[in-house]
Design an enzyme around this catalytic site. Structure first.
Site, PDB file in Angstrom:
ATOM      1  N   GLU A  33      11.703   8.715 -38.979  1.00 32.03           N
ATOM      2  CA  GLU A  33      10.278   9.073 -38.954  1.00 32.03           C
ATOM      3  C   GLU A  33       9.989  10.286 -39.836  1.00 32.03           C
ATOM      4  O   GLU A  33       8.958  10.351 -40.518  1.00 32.03           O
ATOM      5  CB  GLU A  33       9.845   9.320 -37.502  1.00 32.03           C
ATOM      6  N   ALA A  74      15.430  12.780 -32.647  1.00 30.85           N
ATOM      7  CA  ALA A  74      15.077  13.908 -31.788  1.00 30.85           C
ATOM      8  C   ALA A  74      16.319  14.242 -30.955  1.00 30.85           C
ATOM      9  O   ALA A  74      17.145  13.367 -30.704  1.00 30.85           O
ATOM     10  CB  ALA A  74      13.926  13.528 -30.877  1.00 30.85           C
ATOM     11  N   GLY A  95      13.726   9.824 -34.818  1.00 32.71           N
ATOM     12  CA  GLY A  95      12.913  10.888 -35.416  1.00 32.71           C
ATOM     13  C   GLY A  95      13.348  11.237 -36.835  1.00 32.71           C
ATOM     14  O   GLY A  95      12.554  11.772 -37.609  1.00 32.71           O
ATOM     15  N   GLU A 125      15.300   3.679 -30.715  1.00 32.64           N
ATOM     16  CA  GLU A 125      14.798   4.214 -29.440  1.00 32.64           C
ATOM     17  C   GLU A 125      14.922   3.221 -28.292  1.00 32.64           C
ATOM     18  O   GLU A 125      15.131   3.623 -27.151  1.00 32.64           O
ATOM     19  CB  GLU A 125      13.334   4.668 -29.582  1.00 32.64           C
TER      20      GLU A 125
HETATM   21  C1  HXC Z   1      21.405  14.943 -29.665  1.00 35.26           C
HETATM   22  C2  HXC Z   1      23.014  13.987 -30.969  1.00 35.26           C
HETATM   23  C3  HXC Z   1      22.095  13.036 -31.478  1.00 35.26           C
HETATM   24  C4  HXC Z   1      20.748  13.133 -31.029  1.00 35.26           C
HETATM   25  C5  HXC Z   1      24.006  12.654 -32.353  1.00 35.26           C
HETATM   26  N1  HXC Z   1      24.173  13.700 -31.538  1.00 35.26           N
HETATM   27  N2  HXC Z   1      22.747  12.226 -32.333  1.00 35.26           N
HETATM   28  N3  HXC Z   1      22.678  14.919 -30.066  1.00 35.26           N
HETATM   29  N4  HXC Z   1      20.459  14.082 -30.121  1.00 35.26           N
HETATM   30  N5  HXC Z   1      19.799  12.337 -31.451  1.00 35.26           N
HETATM   31  C6  HXC Z   1      25.415  14.436 -31.283  1.00 35.26           C
HETATM   32  C7  HXC Z   1      26.348  13.613 -30.409  1.00 35.26           C
HETATM   33  O1  HXC Z   1      26.018  13.758 -29.035  1.00 35.26           O
HETATM   34  C8  HXC Z   1      27.687  14.241 -30.734  1.00 35.26           C
HETATM   35  O2  HXC Z   1      27.790  15.463 -30.039  1.00 35.26           O
HETATM   36  C9  HXC Z   1      27.540  14.592 -32.215  1.00 35.26           C
HETATM   37  O3  HXC Z   1      26.135  14.622 -32.486  1.00 35.26           O
HETATM   38  C10 HXC Z   1      28.161  13.536 -33.123  1.00 35.26           C
HETATM   39  O4  HXC Z   1      27.662  12.271 -32.753  1.00 35.26           O
HETATM   40  P1  HXC Z   1      28.613  11.048 -32.321  1.00 35.26           P
HETATM   41  O5  HXC Z   1      27.784  10.121 -31.512  1.00 35.26           O
HETATM   42  O6  HXC Z   1      29.879  11.535 -31.705  1.00 35.26           O
HETATM   43  O7  HXC Z   1      28.950  10.419 -33.749  1.00 35.26           O
HETATM   44  P2  HXC Z   1      29.193   8.895 -34.130  1.00 35.26           P
HETATM   45  O8  HXC Z   1      30.083   8.242 -33.098  1.00 35.26           O
HETATM   46  O9  HXC Z   1      29.641   8.899 -35.565  1.00 35.26           O
HETATM   47  O10 HXC Z   1      27.780   8.195 -34.033  1.00 35.26           O
HETATM   48  C11 HXC Z   1      26.710   8.634 -34.850  1.00 35.26           C
HETATM   49  C12 HXC Z   1      25.353   8.030 -34.335  1.00 35.26           C
HETATM   50  C13 HXC Z   1      25.203   8.399 -32.846  1.00 35.26           C
HETATM   51  C14 HXC Z   1      25.381   6.510 -34.526  1.00 35.26           C
HETATM   52  C15 HXC Z   1      24.250   8.620 -35.209  1.00 35.26           C
HETATM   53  O11 HXC Z   1      25.386   9.806 -32.692  1.00 35.26           O
HETATM   54  C16 HXC Z   1      23.852   8.042 -32.281  1.00 35.26           C
HETATM   55  O12 HXC Z   1      23.624   6.859 -31.957  1.00 35.26           O
HETATM   56  N6  HXC Z   1      22.987   9.034 -32.096  1.00 35.26           N
HETATM   57  C17 HXC Z   1      21.706   8.852 -31.490  1.00 35.26           C
HETATM   58  C18 HXC Z   1      20.764   8.163 -32.413  1.00 35.26           C
HETATM   59  C19 HXC Z   1      19.422   7.932 -31.740  1.00 35.26           C
HETATM   60  O13 HXC Z   1      19.357   7.254 -30.682  1.00 35.26           O
HETATM   61  N7  HXC Z   1      18.346   8.485 -32.283  1.00 35.26           N
HETATM   62  C20 HXC Z   1      17.048   8.384 -31.730  1.00 35.26           C
HETATM   63  C21 HXC Z   1      16.826   9.470 -30.730  1.00 35.26           C
HETATM   64  S1  HXC Z   1      15.254   9.272 -29.956  1.00 35.26           S
HETATM   65  P3  HXC Z   1      29.123  15.824 -29.205  1.00 35.26           P
HETATM   66  O14 HXC Z   1      28.737  17.080 -28.478  1.00 35.26           O
HETATM   67  O15 HXC Z   1      29.442  14.650 -28.326  1.00 35.26           O
HETATM   68  O16 HXC Z   1      30.143  16.051 -30.302  1.00 35.26           O
HETATM   69  C22 HXC Z   1      14.148   9.852 -31.063  1.00 35.26           C
HETATM   70  C23 HXC Z   1      12.727   9.838 -30.566  1.00 35.26           C
HETATM   71  C24 HXC Z   1      11.827  10.559 -31.504  1.00 35.26           C
HETATM   72  O17 HXC Z   1      14.448  10.229 -32.144  1.00 35.26           O
HETATM   73  C25 HXC Z   1      10.438  10.708 -30.930  1.00 35.26           C
HETATM   74  C26 HXC Z   1      10.282  11.820 -29.973  1.00 35.26           C
HETATM   75  C27 HXC Z   1       8.810  12.024 -29.563  1.00 35.26           C
END
Ligand code: HXC
Length: 261
Positions: free
Chosen positions: A116, A67, A113, A136
């Site tokens: 999921e 998400a 997400g 998460e």
């Molecule tokens: C918003 C995101 C994002 C996300 C990545 N980006 N994941 N933006 N939401 N979930 C953005 C980063 O901010 C960054 O933007 C760009 O994408 C590239 O990501 P980087 O982190 O710079 O890349 P990298 O270092 O290669 O790492 C990749 C990654 C990391 C390991 C996938 O991005 C990451 O850990 N992302 C989050 C993963 C996560 O926690 N997902 C779960 C979310 S909670 P900029 O602007 O800096 O270039 C969820 C809950 C669902 O999903 C349920 C809801 C009800």
């Protein structure tokens, strides 16, 4: 039918739906979810002439990285975390209950997400570069789009508990060994070709038999209380100081320090 964040291509009854926000690793924001909702719930709902959908992500780095954290921080701060989870459940059920099979082609990250979303599809084909996980807890929250329910279904309670509590991702080989993915192929083209081959085979069968198979398989797993409990718990975790710290740490690209509040 035009979409901002989705690309749609159709060949011989197979529709490829590509999530197209590669700069944000295809993170699911509200607009993208709305379009997914419209695709499965309205635009393609009555398309009995198609025999399958391939769902994938653009850009080569991610299927979906979860998400959209930056956006849902605002939703959570408005006290709407639980409603957000319910809304996601509703949309993902449309995919799981779609009348023709939906195959996820996962190349790169399928996290939170994104994992999921892949699990709401009927089949999953991964490339060797794919990574699956429910990270998460790193943000101080729990899965909220069905991860606590569907991960159990695919890989069993023990391993699902480990992945959800540690937040550790797994690679495609491990995902295959655990039964989370159906096949692993070397690259995106090969994975897409395998998905097409499976859907072509399924397309030769009786469409009513396929639709009713999907319905009957789903019936075994329907657990409304489990999903409602997940939405409540997700909503509760979005109200914590831990989530504020986890989201800030993600945005500032540093490690979170949780205080348990
Ligand atoms: C918003 C995101 C994002 C996300 C990545 N980006 N994941 N933006 N939401 N979930 C953005 C980063 O901010 C960054 O933007 C760009 O994408 C590239 O990501 P980087 O982190 O710079 O890349 P990298 O270092 O290669 O790492 C990749 C990654 C990391 C390991 C996938 O991005 C990451 O850990 N992302 C989050 C993963 C996560 O926690 N997902 C779960 C979310 S909670 P900029 O602007 O800096 O270039 C969820 C809950 C669902 O999903 C349920 C809801 C009800």
């Amino acid at each position: 039918m035009s979409y901002q964040n989705l690309l749609v291509e159709e060949h011989d009854g197979i529709v490829t739906l590509t999530l197209n926000r590669p700069k944000a690793l295809n993170a699911l924001n509200a607009d993208t979810l709305k379009e997914i909702h419209r695709f499965f719930g309205t635009d393609y709902r009555d398309r009995t002439d198609i025999h399958g959908v391939i769902l994938t992500g653009a850009g080569g780095r991610a299927f979906v990285a979860g998400a959209d954290i930056k956006e849902f921080l605002g939703v959570a701060n408005d006290g709407n975390g639980e409603a957000m989870a319910h809304r996601g459940h509703e949309i993902f059920f449309l995919i799981e209950r779609f009348h023709v099979p939906v195959v996820a082609v996962v190349d790169g990250y399928a996290l939170g997400g994104g994992c999921e979303l892949a699990m709401a599809c009927h089949l999953r084909i991964a490339t060797e570069q794919a990574k699956f996980g429910q990270p998460e807890v790193n943000l101080g929250i729990i899965p909220g789009y069905g991860g606590t329910q569907r991960l159990n279904q695919y890989i069993g309670k023990g391993k699902a508990t480990e992945l959800i509590l540690t937040g550790n991702p797994i690679d495609a080989t491990e995902a295959h060994r655990l039964g989370l993915v159906n096949y692993v192929l070397p690259d995106r083209e090969a994975a897409h070709a395998k998905a097409t081959e499976l859907l072509q085979t399924i397309g030769t069968k009786g469409p009513i038999a396929i639709r009713e198979s999907i319905r009957a398989i789903n019936a075994y797993y329907e657990n409304k209380e489990g999903f409602a409990a997940e939405a409540r718990a997700f909503g509760n975790t979005t109200k914590t100081a831990d989530f504020q710290e986890g989201a800030a740490a993600f945005i500032e690209k540093r490690k979170a320090e949780f205080g348990g509040r």
